[in-house]
Write an enzyme that holds these catalytic residues in place. Structure first.
Site, PDB file in Angstrom:
ATOM      1  N   GLY A  16       0.849  -1.186   0.000  1.00  0.00           N
ATOM      2  CA  GLY A  16       0.000   0.000   0.000  1.00  0.00           C
ATOM      3  C   GLY A  16       0.884   1.235   0.000  1.00  0.00           C
ATOM      4  N   LYS A  22       1.439  -0.431   6.903  1.00  0.00           N
ATOM      5  CA  LYS A  22       2.089  -1.671   6.439  1.00  0.00           C
ATOM      6  C   LYS A  22       3.044  -2.224   7.488  1.00  0.00           C
ATOM      7  CE  LYS A  22       4.163   0.065   2.863  1.00  0.00           C
ATOM      8  NZ  LYS A  22       3.751   1.456   3.087  1.00  0.00           N
ATOM      9  N   ASP A  89      10.733  -5.742   5.606  1.00  0.00           N
ATOM     10  CA  ASP A  89      10.026  -4.468   5.462  1.00  0.00           C
ATOM     11  C   ASP A  89      10.624  -3.704   4.294  1.00  0.00           C
ATOM     12  OD1 ASP A  89       8.073  -2.630   6.094  1.00  0.00           O
ATOM     13  OD2 ASP A  89       9.226  -1.647   7.680  1.00  0.00           O
ATOM     14  N   GLU A  90       9.856  -2.819   3.685  1.00  0.00           N
ATOM     15  CA  GLU A  90      10.311  -1.982   2.564  1.00  0.00           C
ATOM     16  C   GLU A  90      10.924  -2.841   1.449  1.00  0.00           C
ATOM     17  OE1 GLU A  90       9.428   1.049   2.614  1.00  0.00           O
ATOM     18  OE2 GLU A  90       9.331   1.684   4.713  1.00  0.00           O
ATOM     19  N   GLN A  92      10.381  -3.029  -1.560  1.00  0.00           N
ATOM     20  CA  GLN A  92      10.630  -2.367  -2.855  1.00  0.00           C
ATOM     21  C   GLN A  92      12.064  -1.871  -2.992  1.00  0.00           C
ATOM     22  OE1 GLN A  92       8.886  -0.953  -0.381  1.00  0.00           O
ATOM     23  NE2 GLN A  92       9.767   1.054  -0.069  1.00  0.00           N
TER      24      GLN A  92
END
Ligand SMILES: [Zn+2]
Length: 199
Positions: A16, A22, A89-90, A92
């Site tokens: 999101g 998140k 986490d993160e 991307q």
């Protein structure tokens, strides 16, 4: 979320915009695994130094310990073979190899949880999150609240002028926006305005 016992691997993706909870959701799931006495290992990109190098911290200040890695290959190299649950986490920021690494870890029987931004500051799919959604067993899409109008928000609005894909920041540099209020060209507009203001 409804995890099977035993050695069936599993990939869960939570995605999101920024400020949609998140990390909070990721931390909640990882804590439950710890309560269930599972061996949990947690990673985040070294690029994200906003709060702490050895912790994931949500905007609501939930914290859980984590290891910083620069890419998916380093993550894989650091995985403890005994780990039953792997949190990321993160996602991307860890590169396209994260898809292969997550799949391999799940094939080994591990439960893999990945949180990340699904779109970038221009509203484009933020790789490798789309590919991770495709290979995931379970997906949660989190929405934020539009800071302009209060509607559900799926976009991350960048408020500072930069055409770099990655500008790590939090409040003040980004805000959540709905489809109607999202202005992907705002950063460019700000840059043009800034050049006309004399020092
Ligand atoms: Zn709005």
């Amino acid at each position: 979320m409804n995890v099977t016992k035993g050695t069936i691997g599993w990939i869960e993706v939570i995605c999101g915009p920024m400020f949609s909870g998140k990390s909070e959701e990721l931390i909640r799931r990882l804590r439950r695994a710890e309560i269930a006495r599972q061996r949990v290992q947690i990673f985040k990109p070294a690029i994200d130094r906003r709060y702490a190098q050895d912790q994931i911290v949500s905007h609501s200040d939930l914290r859980i310990r984590s290891e910083a890695v620069s890419n998916a290959a380093e993550l894989q190299a650091r995985v403890d073979v005994r780990a039953e649950v792997i949190g990321v986490d993160e996602g991307q920021f860890l590169g396209p190899e994260l898809v292969e690494v997550a799949t391999r870890l799940a094939d080994m029987g591990k439960r893999v949880l990945i949180a990340g931004l699904d779109t970038d500051y221009l509203g484009r799919p933020f790789h490798p999150m789309p590919e991770l959604l495709a290979v995931a067993d379970e997906i949660m899409k989190t929405l934020a609240i539009c800071m302009q109008c209060g509607n559900p928000a799926k976009h991350t609005q960048r408020l500072v002028a930069s055409s770099d894909l990655i500008v790590v920041g939090a409040e003040g540099m980004y805000e959540a926006r709905c489809r109607r209020c999202f202005e992907p060209n705002l950063a460019a507009v700000h840059a043009a305005t800034a050049t006309t203001i004399p020092d």
